[in-house]
Scaffold this active site. Structure first.
Site, short mmCIF file in Angstrom:
data_model
loop_
_atom_site.label_atom_id
_atom_site.label_comp_id
_atom_site.label_asym_id
_atom_site.label_seq_id
_atom_site.Cartn_x
_atom_site.Cartn_y
_atom_site.Cartn_z
N ALA A 105 -44.26 -16.70 27.32
CA ALA A 105 -43.85 -18.02 26.73
C ALA A 105 -42.79 -18.12 25.92
O ALA A 105 -42.53 -17.13 25.36
CB ALA A 105 -45.50 -18.46 26.38
N LYS A 106 -42.20 -19.19 25.66
CA LYS A 106 -41.47 -19.39 24.69
C LYS A 106 -41.23 -20.87 23.97
O LYS A 106 -41.68 -21.65 24.73
CB LYS A 106 -39.82 -19.02 24.99
CG LYS A 106 -38.69 -18.53 24.30
CD LYS A 106 -38.95 -16.96 23.84
CE LYS A 106 -37.98 -16.50 22.94
NZ LYS A 106 -38.03 -15.08 22.95
N GLY A 107 -40.81 -20.91 22.67
CA GLY A 107 -40.50 -22.40 22.13
C GLY A 107 -39.23 -22.43 21.84
O GLY A 107 -38.62 -21.28 21.51
#
Ligand code: GLU
Length: 420
Positions: A105-107
């Site tokens: 995941a990444k933001g």
């Protein structure tokens, strides 16, 4: 321009190359060509002067076949959905290569944090956390630091999440300060992993790290710690740079002195550092410097079709995520440059994030030496796993790493099946 390269499309192209080498049918990995869940949020922030500004933010979960989503949050003015998708996908592959039980995941938040006061940055972080609250959590998706985010920002995320939940949840985020459940060794973990991997690839080339010339682009958490640790091992770090430019000294830079200068003089950059025999260079000059090892430790798409021809290093260790465009990768590969891919070389950070999360879940604390030892063990195992795939398939280390990751992800996927 080359910088327009869509990083998520590059990821898919690289994955497909690896799938072709291993003869993996498209049906087995087709799900990895899209992201499982994507959330775009707008983040209203009351600025110090009373005006209201709205920022754009993202949290993307690429794949959770092997475990909950894991990956950092970056604050950068150029952040956009395609970048965050690619970064999330690289996390899926990185966690698989490292053998830790996470998906990717990444933001990202599109903001130049240097333009914000600390209070504005805290309000932005807290509102962003509230906006992505429904999809994060210790069993769902665990953020961490990335470009322009740090332990203090992780503390605000942990506090906001805990306030909204009604009790303390320190396992919601990693890379926290030690006082609130952070892990010893997390801060320097990515740089330490880069050092271990550099040492390992040099051993494979029958070279000693002592005396090896190394140039490092980027002097943030990763570049700086890698430089310090390589220096301690006796490497000759001849060049380092930050966004404004860099320093060069053919007999080797005094890295501890440079790091101390920056720590003592807040706001100063490498260009402000003056010492006998130290020349000031541009970032472009750094990438083309006469060196044994080049370590890009800044942003993606730094080595492109345009400047790949200037690279003189025979080994590149990718400390940043995606620092080479696919064209640059091909050009350097054809020239026989050994490239240790990001999903292996910079996995040290997420490996120690995993240790932090495990400690949080069990409410215990390991000592620093133990963490360093476990980090070394896991990342060197990953190196040899990748090496074996590379040899077995007569291919590059990047392809070896992607093949290893694809094997692990697709077998998890097959075991779980497709719901419903
Ligand atoms: N941002 C780091 C990376 O790209 C660390 C992620 C994490 O610790 O979850 O690997």
């Amino acid at each position: 321009m080359e910088n327009k390269v869509n990083p998520f499309e590059s990821f898919i192209a690289t994955m497909e190359r690896a799938a072709n080498i291993m003869g993996l049918p498209e049906q087995s990995y087709v799900r990895l060509k899209t992201c499982e869940r994507e959330l775009t949020v707008s983040i209203p922030v009351v600025m110090d002067d009373g005006s209201l500004r709205v920022f754009q933010g993202y949290r993307v979960q690429h794949c959770t076949e092997r475990g909950p989503g894991k990956g950092g949050i970056r604050f950068h003015q150029d952040s956009d959905i395609d970048e965050v998708r690619a970064l999330a996908a690289w996390m899926t592959f990185k966690c698989a290569v490292a053998g830790i039980p996470y998906g990717g995941a990444k933001g990202g938040v599109k903001v130049d944090p240097s333009e914000l006061s600390k209070a504005e940055l805290a309000r932005l972080t807290r509102r962003y956390t509230a906006a992505i609250y429904p999809i994060i959590g210790p069993e769902k998706d665990i953020p961490a630091p990335d470009v322009n985010t740090n332990p203090e920002i992780m503390a605000w995320i942990m506090d906001t999440y805990s306030m909204l939940t009604g009790y303390v949840v320190n396992g919601v985020v990693t890379g926290k300060p030690i006082e609130i459940g952070g892990s010893l060794g997390r801060f320097e973990a990515t740089g330490m992993g880069v050092m271990f991997i550099t040492n390992e690839i040099l051993k494979k080339k029958n070279r000693d790290i002592a005396g090896t010339r190394i140039a490092i682009q980027g002097f943030g958490n990763v570049g700086r710690n890698a430089a310090l640790l390589l220096y301690q091992r006796g490497a000759r770090v001849i060049a380092v740079s930050d966004v404004n430019g860099g320093l060069y000294c053919d007999t080797g830079l005094d890295i501890p002195a440079i790091a101390a200068y920056l720590a003592e003089n807040k706001g100063k950059m490498l260009e402000d550092y003056i010492a006998d025999g130290v020349k000031h260079i541009t970032n472009e000059e750094l990438l083309g410097i006469e060196t044994d090892v080049l370590i890009p430790a800044a942003l993606e798409n730094q080595i492109t079709e345009q400047n790949a021809g200037n690279v003189k290093a025979s080994i590149i260790v990718e400390a940043a995520n995606g620092p080479l465009t696919p064209d640059a990768d091909r050009i350097l590969e054809e020239r026989g440059v050994t490239i240790v891919p990001d999903i292996l070389a910079n996995a040290g950070g997420v490996i120690v994030s995993y240790f932090e999360w495990v400690q949080n879940i069990q409410n215990l604390m390991w000592d620093r030496e133990e963490i360093y030892k476990m980090l070394e063990k896991l990342i060197i195992k990953a190196f040899y796993d990748v090496w074996e795939e590379t040899e077995a398939n007569h291919t590059t280390l990047r392809m070896g790493a992607y093949i290893l990751a694809l094997r692990k992800i697709t077998s998890a996927s097959k075991l779980r099946g497709v719901f419903p």
